[in-house]
Enzyme design. Structure first.
Site, PDB file in Angstrom:
ATOM      1  N   GLY A 180       0.807  -1.218   0.000  1.00 30.18           N
ATOM      2  CA  GLY A 180       0.000   0.000   0.000  1.00 30.18           C
ATOM      3  C   GLY A 180       0.835   1.260   0.000  1.00 30.18           C
ATOM      4  N   THR A 210       1.550   3.287  -2.320  1.00 31.30           N
ATOM      5  CA  THR A 210       1.055   4.386  -3.146  1.00 31.30           C
ATOM      6  C   THR A 210      -0.138   5.105  -2.531  1.00 31.30           C
ATOM      7  OG1 THR A 210      -0.363   2.900  -4.423  1.00 31.30           O
ATOM      8  CG2 THR A 210       1.851   3.302  -5.273  1.00 31.30           C
ATOM      9  N   GLY A 211      -0.634   4.626  -1.399  1.00 33.71           N
ATOM     10  CA  GLY A 211      -1.764   5.271  -0.738  1.00 33.71           C
ATOM     11  C   GLY A 211      -1.325   6.427   0.139  1.00 33.71           C
ATOM     12  N   ALA A 257      -1.833  -2.169   2.688  1.00 34.87           N
ATOM     13  CA  ALA A 257      -2.691  -2.345   1.518  1.00 34.87           C
ATOM     14  C   ALA A 257      -4.028  -2.973   1.909  1.00 34.87           C
ATOM     15  CB  ALA A 257      -1.991  -3.208   0.478  1.00 34.87           C
ATOM     16  N   ALA A 258      -5.096  -2.497   1.255  1.00 36.88           N
ATOM     17  CA  ALA A 258      -6.432  -3.027   1.515  1.00 36.88           C
ATOM     18  C   ALA A 258      -7.410  -2.416   0.519  1.00 36.88           C
ATOM     19  CB  ALA A 258      -6.889  -2.684   2.935  1.00 36.88           C
ATOM     20  N   GLN A 259      -8.578  -3.039   0.395  1.00 33.39           N
ATOM     21  CA  GLN A 259      -9.716  -2.323  -0.172  1.00 33.39           C
ATOM     22  C   GLN A 259     -10.264  -1.539   1.006  1.00 33.39           C
ATOM     23  OE1 GLN A 259     -12.481  -0.410  -0.975  1.00 33.39           O
ATOM     24  NE2 GLN A 259     -13.639  -2.066   0.020  1.00 33.39           N
ATOM     25  N   SER A 317      -8.122  -1.112  12.143  1.00 33.02           N
ATOM     26  CA  SER A 317      -8.987   0.052  11.924  1.00 33.02           C
ATOM     27  C   SER A 317      -9.984   0.238  13.048  1.00 33.02           C
ATOM     28  CB  SER A 317      -9.740  -0.128  10.602  1.00 33.02           C
ATOM     29  OG  SER A 317     -10.761   0.834  10.445  1.00 33.02           O
ATOM     30  N   GLU A 358     -12.902   0.949  12.526  1.00 31.50           N
ATOM     31  CA  GLU A 358     -14.159   0.378  12.040  1.00 31.50           C
ATOM     32  C   GLU A 358     -14.432  -0.990  12.662  1.00 31.50           C
ATOM     33  OE1 GLU A 358     -16.640   1.413  10.021  1.00 31.50           O
ATOM     34  OE2 GLU A 358     -15.792   3.422   9.754  1.00 31.50           O
ATOM     35  N   TYR A 366     -15.894  -4.303   5.355  1.00 26.95           N
ATOM     36  CA  TYR A 366     -14.548  -3.781   5.601  1.00 26.95           C
ATOM     37  C   TYR A 366     -14.151  -3.995   7.061  1.00 26.95           C
ATOM     38  CZ  TYR A 366     -10.836  -0.389   6.462  1.00 26.95           C
ATOM     39  OH  TYR A 366      -9.663   0.212   6.859  1.00 26.95           O
ATOM     40  N   HIS A 386      -7.709   9.206   9.924  1.00 29.36           N
ATOM     41  CA  HIS A 386      -6.602  10.155   9.790  1.00 29.36           C
ATOM     42  C   HIS A 386      -6.552  10.606   8.342  1.00 29.36           C
ATOM     43  CE1 HIS A 386      -5.278   5.983   9.562  1.00 29.36           C
ATOM     44  NE2 HIS A 386      -4.336   6.357   8.700  1.00 29.36           N
ATOM     45  N   ARG A 415      -5.397  12.258   0.895  1.00 30.59           N
ATOM     46  CA  ARG A 415      -6.523  11.350   1.041  1.00 30.59           C
ATOM     47  C   ARG A 415      -7.197  11.172  -0.316  1.00 30.59           C
ATOM     48  NH1 ARG A 415      -8.395   7.091   3.882  1.00 30.59           N
ATOM     49  NH2 ARG A 415      -9.569   7.682   5.737  1.00 30.59           N
TER      50      ARG A 415
END
Length: 350
Positions: free
Chosen positions: A14, A16-17, A92-94, A136, A138, A159, A189, A194
């Site tokens: 991840g 590139t995020g 990395a994740a969806q 997370s 979530e 998720y 965050h 973003r």
């Protein structure tokens, strides 16, 4: 594994995020050699890290990018064997909660099972590595705030469920196989980097565009959702601190403050002299089938054991994000643009 006298090597999924780009900056500033996993795509996806990238064949190059997928176990094994990192940061994740309702299987396969593939690759190779799992807030879902490391989990989305699978997998590998593996339970965050579909960036971008006459309205879902928003560059420092501790453990990173989506809209539009109520429209398509009403973290353990504390809070965060959008629209500069202008044609390792 590098010797204690050699520069450390890190592997970031991840990269590139939002978080991956800030983490790469931080680690490079500390002298690390950084390797990042990126997905093959027909368009460039490395905008956020272009300013860090050099030809890996040039002397002194410290950032190396490798094509790969979290669904490809053999690729993960070969890359980790070749790189032999000291630290692995699994980001990395969806990662879009609303999208996870539309693509639950894909979300589970990447966000959840992808963590198993990475940890199993580390175990099979026998790497002496420190592993960070991006968990997370979530995962708390319906559990009332404030939420901390001992708060029961009650996820309300595919998720959140997938992240909880990754959380328990990380703990299991720590306890069953003796891996140095930690969970960073990060609350929301944000930053100018973003993704544009995330609500804070969407609001900041709309406020700037409306102020400059590019559009008139922005469409949002639940304005009453309460979140604990911090500043992403500070949170990646917390990730790094977790892997420097003597013993592996799990930590909440948060500001401990609560704001609604409406609050964030009011602050962003107010920063450009606009009344948010004239420009924000409700669209039920942005509602989740099951809502998470309030996420407010208690970061006291991270403060006590890691010395980590947030420094940027929502009013300043809103100003930072809107100013970055204004600068980008009016003519970006390297230090305040959402991310630097892409440079095409660079080679990628692997």
């Amino acid at each position: 594994m590098n010797s204690s006298t050699s520069p450390k090597t890190a592997f970031i999924t991840g990269i590139t995020g939002q978080d991956g780009s800030y983490l790469a900056e931080l680690l490079l500033s500390k002298g690390y050699e950084v390797h990042g996993l990126i997905r093959r795509a027909s368009t460039f996806t490395t905008d956020r890290i272009e300013h860090l990238y050099r030809d890996p064949h040039e002397p002194g190059a410290k950032l190396h990018l490798h094509y790969g997928e979290l669904t490809d176990s053999s690729r993960l094994i070969s890359l980790l064997s070749e790189i032999a990192p000291d630290e692995v940061y699994h980001l990395a994740a969806q990662s879009h909660v609303r999208v996870s309702f539309d693509e639950p299987e894909f979300t589970a396969n990447t966000t959840g099972v992808g963590t198993v593939r990475l940890l199993e690759a580390i175990r099979m190779i026998g790497l002496d590595v420190r592993f960070y799992q991006a968990s997370s807030s979530e995962m708390f879902g319906a559990t009332p705030p404030p939420q901390h490391e001992e708060t029961p989990f009650s996820p309300r989305s595919p998720y959140g469920v997938s992240k909880l699978f990754g959380y328990w997998t990380t703990r299991n590998y720590r306890e069953a196989h003796g891996l140095y593996a930690v969970n960073g339970i990060l609350f929301n965050h944000e930053s100018p980097r973003r993704g544009e579909t995330f609500v804070t960036r969407k609001i900041a971008r709309a406020a700037a565009r409306i102020a400059l006459g590019h559009e008139r309205h922005v469409y949002l879902g639940n304005l009453d959702a309460v979140r604990d928003w911090g500043f992403a560059p500070e949170y990646v420092e917390g990730m790094w601190r977790m892997l420097q501790a003597d013993e592996p453990d799990d930590y909440v990173l948060a500001t401990g403050t609560a704001h609604t989506v409406e609050d964030f809209a009011r602050l962003c539009f107010g920063h450009v002299g606009l009344d948010w109520t004239r420009h924000v429209r409700f669209d039920e398509r942005y509602l989740r089938p099951t809502e998470v009403d309030a996420l407010i973290g208690d970061p006291s353990k991270a403060a006590r054991e890691l010395g980590w504390r947030p420094r940027t809070f929502v009013p300043e965060l809103a100003r930072i994000m809107v100013d970055a959008e204004l600068s980008h629209l009016q003519g970006p500069t390297a230090d305040v643009a959402p991310f630097p202008t892409p440079y095409p044609g660079r080679p990628i390792a692997g």
